[in-house]
Each structure stands twice: as C-alpha cells, then as structure tokens.
Design an enzyme around this catalytic site. Sequence first.
Site, PDB file in Angstrom:
ATOM      1  N   CYS A 111       0.806  -1.232   0.000  1.00 38.51           N
ATOM      2  CA  CYS A 111       0.000   0.000   0.000  1.00 38.51           C
ATOM      3  C   CYS A 111       0.837   1.279   0.000  1.00 38.51           C
ATOM      4  O   CYS A 111       0.466   2.260  -0.646  1.00 38.51           O
ATOM      5  CB  CYS A 111      -0.989   0.002   1.156  1.00 38.51           C
ATOM      6  N   ASP A 345      -7.659   5.600  -1.243  1.00 46.16           N
ATOM      7  CA  ASP A 345      -7.297   4.378  -0.528  1.00 46.16           C
ATOM      8  C   ASP A 345      -6.802   3.314  -1.511  1.00 46.16           C
ATOM      9  O   ASP A 345      -7.525   2.937  -2.429  1.00 46.16           O
ATOM     10  CB  ASP A 345      -8.543   3.867   0.215  1.00 46.16           C
ATOM     11  N   HIS A 347      -6.223   0.231  -0.727  1.00 51.63           N
ATOM     12  CA  HIS A 347      -6.574  -1.092  -0.214  1.00 51.63           C
ATOM     13  C   HIS A 347      -7.814  -1.664  -0.906  1.00 51.63           C
ATOM     14  O   HIS A 347      -8.823  -1.969  -0.273  1.00 51.63           O
ATOM     15  CB  HIS A 347      -6.793  -1.038   1.300  1.00 51.63           C
TER      16      HIS A 347
END
Length: 458
Positions: A111, A345, A347
Amino acid sequence: MEASGTDEVDKLKTKFISAWNNMKYSWVLKTKTYFSRNSPVLLLGKCYHFKYEDESKMLPARSGCAIEDHVIAGNVEEFRKDFISRIWLTYREEFPQIEASALTTDCGWGCTLRTGQMLLAQGLILHFLGRAWTWPDALHIENADSDSWTSNTVKKFTTSFEASLSGDRELRTPAVSLKETSGKRPDDHAVRNEAYHRKIISWFGDSPVAVFGLHRLIEFGKKSGKKAGDWYGPAVVAHILRKAVEEARHPDLQGLTIYVAQDCTVYNSDVIDKQTDSVTAGDARDKAVIILVPVRLGGERTNTDYLEFVKGVLSLEYCVGIIGGKPKQSYYFAGFQDDSLIYMDPHYCQSFVDVSIKDFPLETFHCPSPKKMSFRKMDPSCTIGFYCRNVQDFERASEEITKMLKISSKEKYPLFTFVNGHSKDFDFTSTAASEEDLFSEDERKNFKRFSTEEFVLL
C-alpha cells in the site's frame, strides 16, 4: 531433499496468503462520505464551496459522497470531476510474477508503494497536463464502493487460489463500462492531453518494463534491504521514487528530477543544482523538480498542533499530496475539509490491466469517490510532496512554503526548513556511491533509521 520440501511449503504458504489477501481486498463495505455545505473543501491547492442552492438537486448515488442536510450546490460536480481525475493506484492481482518471489499480487503489503506512486503520478500530471486538467470522462465511471460481499467474491477467491496452486494465470482486463460520449471531434489539444493521460498511467503499469511500476520500485527497494512482501514506510518510498526517476530513460522524463530532504532540511543550492545539471547550450531549459520531505508529526501519535500545518500544505498550489495514512494502513492524502483529511485508498484489489495494449481501460485507475478521516487518526510518519516547474518556480515556492511554515507552526522550530547553500557547506556531505551501487552508504544508514520510525502495515 528436506530443503526442497521446505521451499515448496514456503511457496504454497505464499500462494495461499496471496489468494486470501486477494479475496480480503476485493470487496469493500458500501459507504458514503459526507461533506458539509458550510465549510470549503481544499483539494491539492484548489478550493471548492458547497453552498445551498436547491434541495431538489441531489448528488447521484453513484458518486459515493453526500452533503449534510441533503442539499448541494456551488461547484460540487467540479470537485467530483477534479477528484476523480487524480490517478488512483491500488492493489492488483494476477500481474507478472515479481522476480525472486512467487508473488503475483501486492495485496496486504504494497500500500505505501501505491500511495507513493499516486503522489508521483500527480507530479507528472502537473508536469505534462497542468493543475487545471481534468479527465473528460471522470463523471461517467461507476462507483467501486458499491461492491459488497457477494458469491462472486467467493468465486474470485476460489479461482485465484486454484490458479495459484496450478501455477496458471490468465491475464484479464476489466470490461470498459464508460458510457458512450457523443460530440464533435476532439481538437488537437484534447488528443494530446489524452495521449499524455494514458502515457502517465502506462508508466505505472504492473510489469517489469514500466518505469515506475511496482516491479521496478521493488528492484530499487532491494538496494535498501527491502524485498517483495516487506513493509515499506513513507521515507523509504521517497528515496525509492527518487532513484526511479533518476534511472528513467524515457525521453519525456529527462526534464524532471526528484530531491529528497535531508533531516527535514531542503538545501536550496542542492535543489537548483539538480535542476540545472543537464543544461546545455542547445537546451537552456532547467528541469522541473518534485521535492519530497519525510517528516514526523509527533511521537507515537500525531500531535494535533500540526493540523494547521497539514492544512496549509494541502492548500498550496505546489503540493502534490502526502504519503501517509493511519496506523497499519497507508493512504494518499490530497485535501481536507474542516478537521478531516480527504484521501484515496489503495486497499482495494483489482485485476491486472495490460497497459501495453492500445486503448487499455482507464476506469480502474480513477477513484470514483473520496474518503475522509479525522486528522487525529493520522499516523505521524509521512512524506510531503511539492512540484516546481523550474528554478524560478522553486525559488517562489520555497518562499511561500517558508511563510506557511512560520504561520502554521506553534513550536519554536518548523517541521522542516529551506536553507541557502549546499548540504556539504554544513558538513552533511554524502559518501560517493560507486557505479554499481544505486544507494550510498549514508543512504543505507538513513533507510535503517527510517525503518525503525515507520508505521507497521498489515
């Protein structure tokens, strides 16, 4: 024989963990981000106001965000288009195997590399397209946050795991779901912009040949003792990005360089040297520079006194975002409203897209909805990025950023400083690296120091 059996167990374990992570990050809860109509929204130096206008105007459900009191107006659509136009780089699965590993996905560990890619991508957008550019199809993409736990996700996990066991992998590209757009033939300027838009995304493709792709960044990370599957922190990623840009041989990238601050200090002469080191009689143009400043906003927790500093940074036209996050997760911070940070994000696990094919689908590289989180949840370790087009731009930016640092700092000393002169003038000269080594001995020491300061990613 015993060693061989152990290797097979390790490979099987890696494949199982990868398959599990692929499933874990392939679905998200259906959420909606709320924005107040009473406060301005800042996004990478641009300000938007959501004023009351007409209660009958509702934000489309697919946008993934809403305004408090169910009223919107002002330039909400302009904000959405601006946000969606930023390049979104997330976990991917089924990409070509990373060298010296069995990994074909970065789910669960990549990430911070992805948030670093997003910051660099924004710098490239400013460099080639400018801050005013937006993607014409931005408002036509579907909202990925509408996905939820379904039998399809379970099937995806089963297929992924079976493929990992057999060693087979079918490269898939998502079907294009952009709506057909009609209108007059695009002009040369629009064609040029779209070509650069695609080119920038292709540089971040998940293949060994992509100049800023995951595979290439991992190779540079090896020089600092990192390998595929390890956790990377914001400061380490800053140095990896610098090396990636320095080693890029694409003709379009020769006019760009990266400078990483040393111990929260930007040495102006060192930056200008990097911008002018290739100036010749035939080409008098100086290079653009992306300045990366690794900082800590407190000890174990973020000091709320730094909130105004972070707001000030994200309000600057020079800002290309912040590589940061909250404990155990890395995010790309691009804006704020009140005391909440707006972020993208990484993820979310998406399928590999072959960016080498003509007209590859673009929709999975653009985030359909913003997310917000309280500044108090932010992890203190982060890296701030700025873009300056030339030496004159850098000199102006250093003055403006210095003023902002003084105004926003409640402490006696600001978080970082701009200093006239070279680092060697202050006895901070680095040991010269050999041609075989991409990182000097001093840089390796910095990596070791940074590795003890970064947040842990799971």
